[in-house]
Design an enzyme around this catalytic site. Structure first.
Site, short mmCIF file in Angstrom:
data_model
loop_
_atom_site.label_atom_id
_atom_site.label_comp_id
_atom_site.label_asym_id
_atom_site.label_seq_id
_atom_site.Cartn_x
_atom_site.Cartn_y
_atom_site.Cartn_z
N VAL A 274 47.23 47.94 20.18
CA VAL A 274 48.56 47.34 20.12
C VAL A 274 48.84 46.74 18.73
CG1 VAL A 274 49.96 45.39 20.98
CG2 VAL A 274 48.79 46.90 22.58
N LYS B 261 55.72 42.20 32.67
CA LYS B 261 54.68 43.15 32.22
C LYS B 261 53.76 43.54 33.38
CE LYS B 261 51.88 45.48 29.65
NZ LYS B 261 52.20 46.82 29.25
N CYS C 16 44.53 48.97 30.43
CA CYS C 16 45.61 48.13 30.97
C CYS C 16 45.69 48.12 32.49
CB CYS C 16 46.94 48.57 30.38
SG CYS C 16 47.01 48.28 28.61
P1 NAD Z 1 41.88 46.19 21.39
O1 NAD Z 1 40.60 45.80 21.99
O2 NAD Z 1 42.12 47.61 21.03
O3 NAD Z 1 42.16 45.33 20.07
C1 NAD Z 1 41.91 43.98 19.94
C2 NAD Z 1 41.52 43.68 18.49
O4 NAD Z 1 41.43 42.26 18.33
C3 NAD Z 1 40.15 44.23 18.10
O5 NAD Z 1 40.27 45.01 16.92
C4 NAD Z 1 39.29 42.97 17.85
O6 NAD Z 1 38.34 43.15 16.81
C5 NAD Z 1 40.36 41.97 17.45
N1 NAD Z 1 40.00 40.57 17.61
C6 NAD Z 1 39.29 39.98 18.60
N2 NAD Z 1 39.22 38.65 18.39
C7 NAD Z 1 39.91 38.39 17.26
C8 NAD Z 1 40.24 37.22 16.54
N3 NAD Z 1 39.84 36.02 16.92
N4 NAD Z 1 40.96 37.33 15.40
C9 NAD Z 1 41.38 38.53 14.97
N5 NAD Z 1 41.13 39.69 15.62
C10 NAD Z 1 40.40 39.61 16.74
O7 NAD Z 1 43.00 45.69 22.41
P2 NAD Z 1 44.42 46.37 22.72
O8 NAD Z 1 44.24 47.59 23.55
O9 NAD Z 1 45.19 46.47 21.45
O10 NAD Z 1 45.07 45.25 23.66
C11 NAD Z 1 45.47 44.00 23.16
C12 NAD Z 1 46.36 43.35 24.21
O11 NAD Z 1 47.54 44.14 24.41
C13 NAD Z 1 45.70 43.23 25.58
O12 NAD Z 1 46.15 42.05 26.19
C14 NAD Z 1 46.27 44.43 26.34
O13 NAD Z 1 46.31 44.23 27.73
C15 NAD Z 1 47.67 44.50 25.78
N6 NAD Z 1 48.29 45.85 25.84
C16 NAD Z 1 47.53 46.94 25.54
C17 NAD Z 1 48.14 48.21 25.57
C18 NAD Z 1 47.34 49.45 25.25
O14 NAD Z 1 47.85 50.54 25.52
N7 NAD Z 1 46.14 49.35 24.69
C19 NAD Z 1 49.49 48.33 25.90
C20 NAD Z 1 50.22 47.18 26.19
C21 NAD Z 1 49.61 45.93 26.15
#
Ligand code: NAD
Length: 438
Positions: free
Chosen positions: A11, A206, A262
């Site tokens: 995201v 959501k 998700c």
């Molecule tokens: P992800 O695991 O791909 O990415 C999270 C990132 O955050 C990682 O790169 C990690 O290294 C970084 N991170 C962790 N702690 C950190 C910190 N303290 N400071 C800076 N960076 C840090 O997660 P994602 O799939 O992008 O999902 C993120 C959120 O969005 C979740 O809540 C998810 O439910 C939501 N979401 C995801 C999607 C999807 O399709 N993946 C779609 C809609 C919503």
């Protein structure tokens, strides 16, 4: 506008790149140094069609950069997005520790008013909790907490972000509303709506969306299973019942259940929110149970085919990611099935166009990773299709018949034409369509 995006995963990376592409100045922050290094070189750390091109373009235009230093981002940005993980805790509730910790750190670093936007999927009431955290840690400047859930689909994320069906924004002050309107103005040329609402309603929206979509999948899968038992064809049934204008046919694809980062976690989190508020979430609970069962459909079909003994069988596997056009392996149905096959003595040779590196992190022993789709077939007895990548759809069933010793095809995504596979002497298992064999 000057924006910071904390977390540059699926995201955060798409959001920061797309915001930069519409002219905003964006700084992406991640704690993972390797990710920051690679992104700063213009190397995409996730597979997402079209993303690498706009990433490198915006780096060159100097509208986008990446850092591990939160302080740099906080001092520069007016608007700070949190795109941090909210994984399921042991009891199924969303783990908010990443969101809370980052909010506290941001509040301690803030030297001017900010808008803090929660893009992570978070349970109802989170914005209120975060507002409390930042108010206490930063009494001198206002930090307005906004909820802006993300609806992008992996595999189509750039398009979804650039041309959203709708944007949902939960906010409680007029000034933060104005900031969000300005920020999203470039994305709304397709006239799709922005819905402003209170934070709790935005947070709930959501979960409503993801849990409803997950329920559609479990509903069609259960009907498909029943179709197989009673001799009906799910595709005919689907055409019949979705021709009612009140029933949208989209997302009714029978298969081996949902996965990804998700739906599984959001379904569990909503059940937990219900529990915490003494409201039974029976439909969502059933969706979760049904999906747990459906995920192992390929394993059950294969085991039944071999009269309960998989020992010594050589199984080709096509597709590992939870859906096509992504390398995301989180909660992919392939994982549980492959582990079961290996546990019961089968040998697995697998191919996925983009997810093999990520698959190796979760399935490190007992799987042979093939260089090509067709290499998996060498010496194989049966084939399982877990992911409906386009590269698998156009395969001539004669090729499968020639290579598979037992001519068994377990088609977890209903991508092959039964008349053709039958004509080539294959035993073809589909989800909810086996009546048309007879
Ligand atoms: P992800 O695991 O791909 O990415 C999270 C990132 O955050 C990682 O790169 C990690 O290294 C970084 N991170 C962790 N702690 C950190 C910190 N303290 N400071 C800076 N960076 C840090 O997660 P994602 O799939 O992008 O999902 C993120 C959120 O969005 C979740 O809540 C998810 O439910 C939501 N979401 C995801 C999607 C999807 O399709 N993946 C779609 C809609 C919503």
């Amino acid at each position: 506008m000057k924006i910071a995006v904390i977390g540059t995963g699926y995201v955060g990376l798409v959001s920061s790149t797309c915001f930069a592409d519409t002219g905003h100045s964006v700084i992406g922050v991640d704690i993972n140094e390797k990710i920051v290094e690679r992104l700063s070189r213009g190397e995409c750390t996730i597979y997402e069609p079209g993303l690498e091109e706009i990433l490198s373009y915006n780096l060159r235009q100097k509208r986008l950069r990446f850092t591990t230093h939160l302080s740099e981002a906080v001092s520069e940005a007016e608007v700070i997005f949190l795109a941090l993980p909210t994984p399921p805790g042991a009891d199924g509730s969303a783990d908010l520790s990443f969101v809370k910790k980052a909010s506290l750190d941001i509040a301690k670093l803030a030297k001017a008013p900010k808008v803090l936007v929660i893009k992570s999927t978070v349970p109802v009431g989170t914005a209120e909790i975060v507002q409390g955290i930042v108010r206490e840690a930063c009494p001198d400047f206002s930090i307005d907490v906004v909820n802006n859930p993300e609806f992008l689909k992996e595999g189509n994320a750039v398009y979804d972000f650039m041309k959203p069906d709708r944007i949902v924004i939960g906010c409680s002050t007029e000034s933060s509303r104005k900031v969000m309107e300005k920020l999203y103005a470039p994305f709304l040329r397709n006239n799709h709506p922005v819905f402003f609402m209170d934070n709790k309603s935005a947070e709930m929206t959501k979960y409503a969306a993801n849990c409803f979509l997950a329920t559609k999948i479990s509903f069609i899968n259960e009907l498909a299973n029943l179709c197989d038992e009673v001799g009906a064809d799910i595709e005919s049934v689907k055409r019949g019942f979705t021709s009612d204008y009140r029933i949208d046919p989209a997302f009714f694809h029978p298969g081996i259940g949902y996965g990804g980062s998700c739906f599984p976690k959001d379904v569990k989190a909503l059940i937990k929110t219900g529990e915490q508020n003494s409201v039974p979430m029976k439909i969502i609970q059933a969706t979760d149970d049904s999906n747990q069962y459906q995920k192992l459909w390929p394993y059950r079909k294969l085991k039944a085919h071999y009269n309960g003994n998989l020992s010594g069988k050589r199984i080709a596997v096509w597709g590992l990611s939870f859906k096509p056009k992504t390398d995301d392996m989180r909660e992919a149905p392939s994982i549980d099935n492959i582990l079961k096959l290996i546990e019961e003595g089968a040998a697995v040779s697998a191919f996925d166009p983009v997810a093999m590196e990520k698959a190796k992190e979760v399935l490190h022993t007992g799987v042979h990773y093939a260089e090509t789709r067709d290499e998996t077939l060498k010496g194989a007895d049966a084939l399982i299709v877990f992911t409906e990548w386009n590269a698998f759809r156009s395969v001539d069933p004669a090729l499968l018949a020639e290579h598979l010793n037992d001519r068994v095809l377990v088609d977890g995504r209903n991508i092959f034409d039964l008349t053709q596979t039958k004509a080539n002497g294959l035993t073809h298992y589909l989800v909810g369509r086996n009546s048309i064999l007879k």
